[in-house]
Scaffold this motif. Structure first.
Motif, PDB file in Angstrom:
ATOM      1  N   GLY A 143     -27.148 -38.123  26.398  1.00 23.26           N
ATOM      2  CA  GLY A 143     -25.705 -38.194  26.664  1.00 23.26           C
ATOM      3  C   GLY A 143     -25.427 -37.079  27.606  1.00 23.26           C
ATOM      4  O   GLY A 143     -26.188 -35.990  27.994  1.00 23.26           O
ATOM      5  N   TRP A 144     -24.217 -37.139  28.329  1.00 29.74           N
ATOM      6  CA  TRP A 144     -23.840 -36.201  29.388  1.00 29.74           C
ATOM      7  C   TRP A 144     -24.074 -34.711  28.604  1.00 29.74           C
ATOM      8  O   TRP A 144     -24.512 -33.998  29.395  1.00 29.74           O
TER       9      TRP A 144
ATOM     10  N   GLU B 183     -30.528 -37.992  13.206  1.00 30.80           N
ATOM     11  CA  GLU B 183     -29.027 -38.054  13.242  1.00 30.80           C
ATOM     12  C   GLU B 183     -28.657 -37.250  14.653  1.00 30.80           C
ATOM     13  O   GLU B 183     -28.730 -35.945  14.849  1.00 30.80           O
ATOM     14  N   GLN B 184     -28.236 -38.049  15.508  1.00 29.96           N
ATOM     15  CA  GLN B 184     -28.037 -37.264  16.937  1.00 29.96           C
ATOM     16  C   GLN B 184     -26.532 -37.099  17.084  1.00 29.96           C
ATOM     17  O   GLN B 184     -25.556 -37.803  16.639  1.00 29.96           O
ATOM     18  N   ILE B 185     -26.387 -35.622  17.562  1.00 30.10           N
ATOM     19  CA  ILE B 185     -25.124 -35.042  17.481  1.00 30.10           C
ATOM     20  C   ILE B 185     -24.795 -34.564  18.944  1.00 30.10           C
ATOM     21  O   ILE B 185     -23.787 -33.647  19.021  1.00 30.10           O
ATOM     22  N   HIS B 186     -25.329 -35.078  20.106  1.00 32.54           N
ATOM     23  CA  HIS B 186     -24.998 -34.743  21.492  1.00 32.54           C
ATOM     24  C   HIS B 186     -25.390 -33.231  21.531  1.00 32.54           C
ATOM     25  O   HIS B 186     -24.509 -32.503  22.070  1.00 32.54           O
TER      26      HIS B 186
ATOM     27  N   ASP C 189     -31.390 -34.290  19.045  1.00 29.20           N
ATOM     28  CA  ASP C 189     -31.333 -35.260  20.014  1.00 29.20           C
ATOM     29  C   ASP C 189     -32.456 -35.280  20.679  1.00 29.20           C
ATOM     30  O   ASP C 189     -32.491 -36.261  21.712  1.00 29.20           O
ATOM     31  N   ALA C 190     -33.569 -34.720  20.361  1.00 28.84           N
ATOM     32  CA  ALA C 190     -35.060 -35.136  20.898  1.00 28.84           C
ATOM     33  C   ALA C 190     -36.011 -35.070  19.852  1.00 28.84           C
ATOM     34  O   ALA C 190     -35.863 -34.158  18.658  1.00 28.84           O
TER      35      ALA C 190
END
Length: 263
Positions: free
Chosen positions: A137-138, A80-83, A100-101
């Protein structure tokens, strides 16, 4: 991975890098991998994300087909990616982890991240003992997700290899000054600041707007951290509608997966 390495007969993209023979990696596209695995518009044809309001049964079918095609006994570690910047160790328990990793030293367990404009970064060491997948993401990239992931490697950073998967190209990635400042605030050195500056091009007739080069920003980060082998970064997800999902282009859309594992 350039167009020359994009084989239309394969169901996914294969990174063009000199990884050890026991390191396997692939990046799915929006093309279905067989006639039974497809999602309906606007998610057509091989969406792997459950959080985008696609039919859940279709997504699960696609995920099972992916695992079968990979010929691995264990399903990928989905996130579950949350930046953010959290990094977790991949597990074979089937649980979705918030991060995110992810990384692993276990053979046959794919690390995976999903993207549709954000930059996927695949990492391995030259000895073929560990792999990792990063959703960059940025925000995550600026705030240190790559730094946190490299800390999980037991090998020296100079022995780590990086592959930059398909992301949005600079021409289509317009951002505000807050993005530029976010990278400056976390720069590692004056040289890093210079590399960051070179990755932002002022927008024409749009004051305080810039076009950001995610690939260049990732290369600058990895280089500053001591990674010497950096390849990839040849596609634009926004521009290539046939191959890639793009959130900035379509808003409601699917997600590709970038996967790496040991054999």
């Amino acid at each position: 991975m350039s167009d020359e390495q994009y084989d239309q007969t394969l169901p996914w993209l294969v990174p063009d890098w000199d990884a050890p023979i026991n390191v396997k990696a692939c990046i799915t596209t929006r093309s279905a991998i067989d006639d039974k695995t497809t999602s309906s518009p606007p998610y057509d044809g091989f969406n792997l994300a459950l959080h985008v309001e696609d039919d859940a049964a279709s997504v699960e079918t696609n995920r099972h087909a992916l695992q079968a095609k990979l010929k691995v006994e264990q399903g990928p570690q989905w996130l579950e990616q949350i930046h953010g910047t959290k990094v977790v160790e991949a597990k074979s328990d089937g649980l979705v982890r918030t991060a995110d990793a992810c990384f692993t030293r276990e053979a046959g367990l794919p690390c995976a991240v999903m993207t549709a404009d954000c930059l996927p970064i695949l990492l391995c060491d030259k000895s073929g003992s560990q792999v990792a997948a990063v959703h960059a993401g940025w925000r995550s990239l600026a705030n240190g997700v790559v730094r946190n992931t490299l800390k999980q490697f037991s090998s020296p950073v100079s022995e780590v290899m990086a592959y930059l998967g398909p992301a949005i190209g600079q021409d289509h990635f317009e951002v505000g000054i807050d993005v530029l400042e976010g990278f400056y605030d976390n720069a590692l050195s004056p040289e890093h600041c210079e590399a960051i500056s070179a990755a932002f091009r002022p927008s024409v007739n749009r004051p305080m707007k810039f076009h950001a080069d995610l690939y260049q920003l990732a290369r600058a980060e990895l280089s500053q951290l001591g990674v010497e082998s950096i390849t990839g970064g040849d596609f634009c997800t926004y521009q290539d509608r046939e191959r890639f999902y793009s959130y900035r282009r379509d808003r409601q859309t699917g997600r590709m997966a970038s996967l790496i594992y040991l054999t």
